[in-house]
Write an enzyme that holds these catalytic residues in place. Sequence first.
Site, mmCIF file in Angstrom:
data_model
loop_
_atom_site.group_PDB
_atom_site.id
_atom_site.type_symbol
_atom_site.label_atom_id
_atom_site.label_comp_id
_atom_site.label_asym_id
_atom_site.label_seq_id
_atom_site.Cartn_x
_atom_site.Cartn_y
_atom_site.Cartn_z
ATOM 1 N N HIS B 14 61.209 55.708 50.278
ATOM 2 C CA HIS B 14 61.012 56.978 49.562
ATOM 3 C C HIS B 14 62.272 57.299 48.761
ATOM 4 C CE1 HIS B 14 62.762 59.799 52.984
ATOM 5 N NE2 HIS B 14 63.594 58.866 52.646
ATOM 6 N N CYS B 33 69.958 60.230 48.778
ATOM 7 C CA CYS B 33 68.490 60.133 48.808
ATOM 8 C C CYS B 33 67.893 60.227 47.414
ATOM 9 C CB CYS B 33 67.897 61.243 49.678
ATOM 10 S SG CYS B 33 68.475 61.177 51.369
ATOM 11 N N HIS B 39 64.925 54.107 48.963
ATOM 12 C CA HIS B 39 65.515 53.482 50.149
ATOM 13 C C HIS B 39 64.473 53.633 51.248
ATOM 14 C CE1 HIS B 39 66.303 57.762 50.559
ATOM 15 N NE2 HIS B 39 66.318 57.569 51.868
ATOM 16 N N HIS B 41 63.132 53.616 55.661
ATOM 17 C CA HIS B 41 63.398 53.934 57.065
ATOM 18 C C HIS B 41 62.363 53.244 57.948
ATOM 19 C CE1 HIS B 41 66.267 57.099 56.050
ATOM 20 N NE2 HIS B 41 65.408 57.546 55.155
ATOM 21 N N ASP B 79 52.415 52.483 56.194
ATOM 22 C CA ASP B 79 53.290 51.378 56.602
ATOM 23 C C ASP B 79 53.527 50.409 55.443
ATOM 24 O OD1 ASP B 79 54.840 49.881 58.396
ATOM 25 O OD2 ASP B 79 53.139 48.564 58.835
ATOM 26 N N HIS B 80 54.790 50.118 55.202
ATOM 27 C CA HIS B 80 55.191 49.245 54.094
ATOM 28 C C HIS B 80 54.712 49.771 52.744
ATOM 29 C CE1 HIS B 80 56.405 46.773 57.418
ATOM 30 N NE2 HIS B 80 57.096 46.015 56.589
ATOM 31 N N GLU B 124 62.801 60.037 61.453
ATOM 32 C CA GLU B 124 63.195 59.239 60.295
ATOM 33 C C GLU B 124 64.267 58.237 60.711
ATOM 34 O OE1 GLU B 124 63.694 61.126 56.204
ATOM 35 O OE2 GLU B 124 65.763 60.654 56.729
#
Lengths: 141, 140
Positions: B14, B33, B39, B41, B79-80, B124
Amino acid sequence: MTEALKIELGRRYRFAASHRLHSERLSAEENARVYGKCNNPFGHGHNYVVEIRVSGNVDPATGMIANLADLDAFVEREVIEPFDHQSLNEDVPAFCERVPTTENVCKEIFQRLKHFPKARLERVRVEETSNNAFEYAGEDI
Amino acid sequence: MVYLTRKIEFSASHLYHNPAFTAEENLRIFGKCNNPHGHGHNYTLEVTVAGEPDPATGMVLDLKELKEILEREITQRMDHRFLNYEVPELKGQIPTCENIVRVIWNLLEPRIHQGKLHRVRLYETPDLYAECYRNGAKPA
C-alpha cells in the site's frame, strides 16, 4: 450521532529498566517474604513492553485516528526517555515513595499518557516479562 | 457467552497519499508511507465471534465455515494485492490499519450467521494494530 463502529489503535513500545520491590511499610522480614527475590537490595531488571490503545474519529483526510509520528513522539517523551535504561526506584520520582511493581508502573504510564491531545487513551498494558502482563484503563471503567 | 478467535495472515502492499494535499503535505503527514511505489506488510488478522455453543455440536460456529469465509472475503481479496489499486472497497480511502479494519468488519459481519462478529483486530506489524468493534460492545 454515535458511530456504529468503534475503532482503536494499538501500539507497542519497549524499555529496559531496573527496579527493586521494597516497601517502607513492611519490616525487613516481611519485605523478604512478600517480594522474595525482587527484594534483592541491588535491584534487577526487565525488558518491559508497553502496549497502549487509543480511540477517536478516523480523519477521512488521513485515514488515521492519530498520526503515529505524533503518538510515538509523545510516548517517547513521556515514558520511554524517562524510563529506558534507568533505575525506576532511583530515577523516576513517582517511585521514590511508591513500590515500582508493574501494577504501579502501569498506572503511572496511564497517568503520563492520558493527556495525549490527539486521541483518547483507552488502556495501558505493561508486560514485565512474556509471562506477566498488567492492564489499566483508568478509574472510570 | 463464549468468544472464539481465528487468525489469518496476508501480505499486501500500500501507500498513503491524499490527492487533496500538496506533495509537501503528503510527505510531511505520511512520511515514508508516501513513497509513490508503495511498500508492504505481513498483516495478521484476528477475528473474534461471540456466541453460545450449540448444544448439539458444542460449537459457537463451525470453524471450517469461518475459515472459508475468511479465505473468500479477505485472503482472496487482499493477499498479495496492492491495497490502493486492487481492493475496490478501499477506493478513495487511505489504506491505513484503521480503514482496512473497518472494511474487513463490513465484509465479514453480514457473512457470519452463527454467533455475532464481536471484534476484528488487524496487525500491520507486531507493534501496530487497529481494532474494530460495535460501539457499546467493548471487548474485555
